[in-house]
Design a protein around this motif. Sequence first.
Motif, short mmCIF file in Angstrom:
data_model
loop_
_atom_site.label_atom_id
_atom_site.label_comp_id
_atom_site.label_asym_id
_atom_site.label_seq_id
_atom_site.Cartn_x
_atom_site.Cartn_y
_atom_site.Cartn_z
N ALA A 89 0.85 -1.19 0.00
CA ALA A 89 0.00 0.00 0.00
C ALA A 89 0.89 1.24 0.00
O ALA A 89 1.85 1.32 0.77
CB ALA A 89 -0.91 0.01 1.22
N LEU B 35 0.12 -3.22 4.20
CA LEU B 35 -1.10 -3.16 5.00
C LEU B 35 -1.45 -4.58 5.46
O LEU B 35 -1.75 -5.45 4.65
CB LEU B 35 -2.25 -2.59 4.17
N SER C 55 -4.31 -6.86 -4.76
CA SER C 55 -3.51 -5.82 -5.43
C SER C 55 -4.10 -5.46 -6.78
O SER C 55 -4.02 -4.31 -7.22
CB SER C 55 -2.06 -6.31 -5.60
N MET D 243 -7.91 0.14 -0.77
CA MET D 243 -7.35 -0.79 0.21
C MET D 243 -8.05 -0.73 1.55
O MET D 243 -7.97 -1.66 2.34
CB MET D 243 -5.85 -0.52 0.40
#
Length: 322
Positions: free
Chosen positions: A113, A120, A171, A177
């Motif tokens: 991230a 993360l 991803s 996120m």
Amino acid sequence: MDFIKKQFANVIEWEEFRDDMIFWKWHNEEVKKGSKIIIRPGQDAIFFSNGKIEGIFEQDGEYQIASDIIPFLSTLKGFKFGFNSGMRVEILFVNTKEFTVKWGTRQPIMIPAPQLPGGLPIRANGTFQFKAHDYVSLIDKIAGMKNSYLVEDVKIRITAALDQLLMKWISREGKDMFNLQANASAISAGIREDLDMELLATGLSVTGFQVMSFSYPAEIQEKITRSASYEMIGNLTKYQQVAMTDGIASGNTKGGGMAGDMASMMIGMNVANDMIENMRPDSPKRDKPSASSTAKLNFCPNCGVKNEGANFCPNCGEKLAK
């Protein structure tokens, strides 16, 4: 004589059937011509020899080896059976149902991230479904070496690959996120496709995969919640409702905390609005007494809600000064 016949006859069936068992292999030196096979609902029986399938029986019921099985095998595969000797084959009983398995990450997955150099940390959990699909591959890759195969064996194999697949598809599909649940469907679809390819060679097929929830560390979840609250400021009414609810729930309706801040902000905005209104040349309030000279306040000092000259605030019940 009857005793001798019974010694050569046997019943072939999956006696110790388990809901979590994918297949069970019956093997003996030979199948006697006086034997019978019992296939229960939800089972297929596969006759195979030296890794080669001789016949598949998909209908449940009771079959006599001499009158039902042998003629079928002879017609289908040209399989020859000597009536003076036994038939040397193995029989694989397959559970045909679709299995549903719960899964969960054991350790947090560090998802790259931009905001967090170390990544993360995310946990996830959900379910997946699979079933036996290709009997040839199942025998070649698994049943040829194992006498039985459990759901737990498949779960171990799948969970071993999940961390990398979650990282890959989060991803790729995780556009936000901090709100991965919004893209859970796309992430799940990608993982299901990859897992299906992973198990394809073993004769199993992944028919479904679901991510039920993503979870963040407590401190990150707190920031996400706080950020969502701040975004409500753009909608003053909604923010006020949330602020007052939080204040009442915590017992803090006067000063301090979110409710106190909200009241102060509302009071300030009401005063500012009144000042702007009074400055307009055509304002109907221009020649009227100011709020400080009226008998009652036109807004609550506690929550900032306007009132119509009542003695108590209609929103929070605060007594209004005269």
